[in-house]
Design a protein around this motif. Structure first.
Motif, short mmCIF file in Angstrom:
data_model
loop_
_atom_site.label_atom_id
_atom_site.label_comp_id
_atom_site.label_asym_id
_atom_site.label_seq_id
_atom_site.Cartn_x
_atom_site.Cartn_y
_atom_site.Cartn_z
N GLY A 144 0.83 -1.20 0.00
CA GLY A 144 0.00 0.00 0.00
C GLY A 144 0.86 1.25 0.00
O GLY A 144 2.09 1.19 0.01
N PRO A 145 0.25 2.42 -0.01
CA PRO A 145 1.01 3.67 -0.06
C PRO A 145 1.92 3.87 1.14
O PRO A 145 1.63 3.42 2.25
N TYR A 146 3.02 4.54 0.90
CA TYR A 146 3.92 4.97 1.96
C TYR A 146 3.18 5.95 2.87
O TYR A 146 2.39 6.77 2.40
N PHE A 147 3.42 5.84 4.16
CA PHE A 147 2.66 6.65 5.12
C PHE A 147 3.55 6.98 6.31
O PHE A 147 4.10 6.09 6.95
N VAL A 148 3.72 8.28 6.59
CA VAL A 148 4.48 8.71 7.76
C VAL A 148 3.53 8.89 8.93
O VAL A 148 2.58 9.67 8.85
N LEU A 149 3.76 8.15 10.00
CA LEU A 149 2.90 8.22 11.17
C LEU A 149 3.36 9.32 12.12
O LEU A 149 4.57 9.47 12.36
N PRO A 150 2.44 10.12 12.66
CA PRO A 150 2.83 11.13 13.64
C PRO A 150 3.57 10.49 14.82
O PRO A 150 3.11 9.50 15.39
N LEU A 151 4.75 11.01 15.12
CA LEU A 151 5.61 10.59 16.22
C LEU A 151 6.30 9.24 15.97
O LEU A 151 7.40 9.01 16.44
N LEU A 152 5.66 8.34 15.23
CA LEU A 152 6.21 7.01 15.02
C LEU A 152 7.12 6.92 13.80
O LEU A 152 7.97 6.05 13.73
#
Length: 260
Positions: A144-152
């Motif tokens: 699936g799409p690349y996703f930057v998680l808040p804080l993680l």
């Protein structure tokens, strides 16, 4: 109480504004990263949190902690993770490796004094890196799409599911949610905090090299994450890392091992 709510709304509004502004700057996103605008906003927010909070704490931790204590703490948390590593080894149809990882956890938890000493490695029970996101990949779930998680930090849609699965396999999760007293809850939060600071302290050197080498930090860490995940999923059969948007040819093994 109202003042606190207003502050939280202001903070949230600032984060959303940053994300929207970043969205407007990306006209042709990478096919693997269709949410690049939003991701860059979250990445920038994470960088600020790291710069003003986590990095200074990690530097202080590294300064006051003797090396042998730092190694023992890292070993302790790595031993807790071996529970999930063992389960995921079996879920990926690797019974031999799963058995070795289970033996590794038992040896380090007993002879290694709750994992502070890595006795298992001394007797040829090597450390493996298996997590639930890899298990999902083996089961055929697309990244699936690349996703930057808040804080993680860096992840993907599949990675989010993997994070949930790994949390369910981590003993501190049960201490936090099912602890019968404030003491057990506080212990869980305290240990999780130490774990985060310990990992960040271990990553200080590699992060400094990455910052100096990368032309675009966002692209660098995106490439590092995706290629590292491909490497783990294929059990090392993937091609060596070939970072996009950076100067220099060799960033060292420490950076390669730390980025996930």
């Amino acid at each position: 109480m109202l003042n606190k709510i207003s502050k939280y709304r202001l903070l949230l509004g600032g984060i959303l504004l940053t994300m929207l502004q970043a969205c407007a700057t990306v006209s042709h996103p990478d096919p693997a990263d269709p949410w690049e605008g939003m991701n860059r906003g979250i990445f920038s927010f994470n960088d600020q949190v790291d710069k003003f909070v986590l990095k200074p704490v990690a530097k202080g931790y590294q300064w006051v902690t003797p090396e042998f204590v730092d190694v023992g703490i890292s070993n302790f948390f790595a031993n807790l993770k071996d529970i999930g590593v063992s389960v995921n080894g079996f879920l990926q149809a690797k019974p031999k490796q799963g058995g070795m990882d289970t033996a590794r956890f038992l040896v380090n938890s007993t002879a290694g004094i709750a994992g502070f000493i890595d006795v298992a490695t001394m007797i040829d029970l090597p450390k493996h890196e298996e997590d639930f996101a890899q298990t999902l990949a083996v089961w055929g779930v697309p990244r699936g799409p690349y996703f930057v998680l808040p804080l993680l930090g860096p992840s993907s849609v599949r990675g989010v599911g993997g994070y949930v699965g790994d949390s369910a396999l981590h003993p501190l999760t049960y201490t936090f949610f099912f602890g019968s007293s404030a003491v057990s809850w506080g212990l869980s939060v305290g240990l999780r905090t130490v774990e985060i600071v310990d990992v960040r302290a271990d990553f200080l050197g590699a992060e400094a090299v990455a910052s100096e080498a990368a032309v675009d930090r966002y692209i660098f860490f995106r490439s590092a994450y995706m290629q590292r995940r491909d490497y783990l999923i294929s059990d090392g059969a993937a091609q060596p890392l070939d970072f996009e948007g950076m100067d220099g040819e060799d960033l060292g093994e420490d950076l390669y091992e730390d980025l996930e």
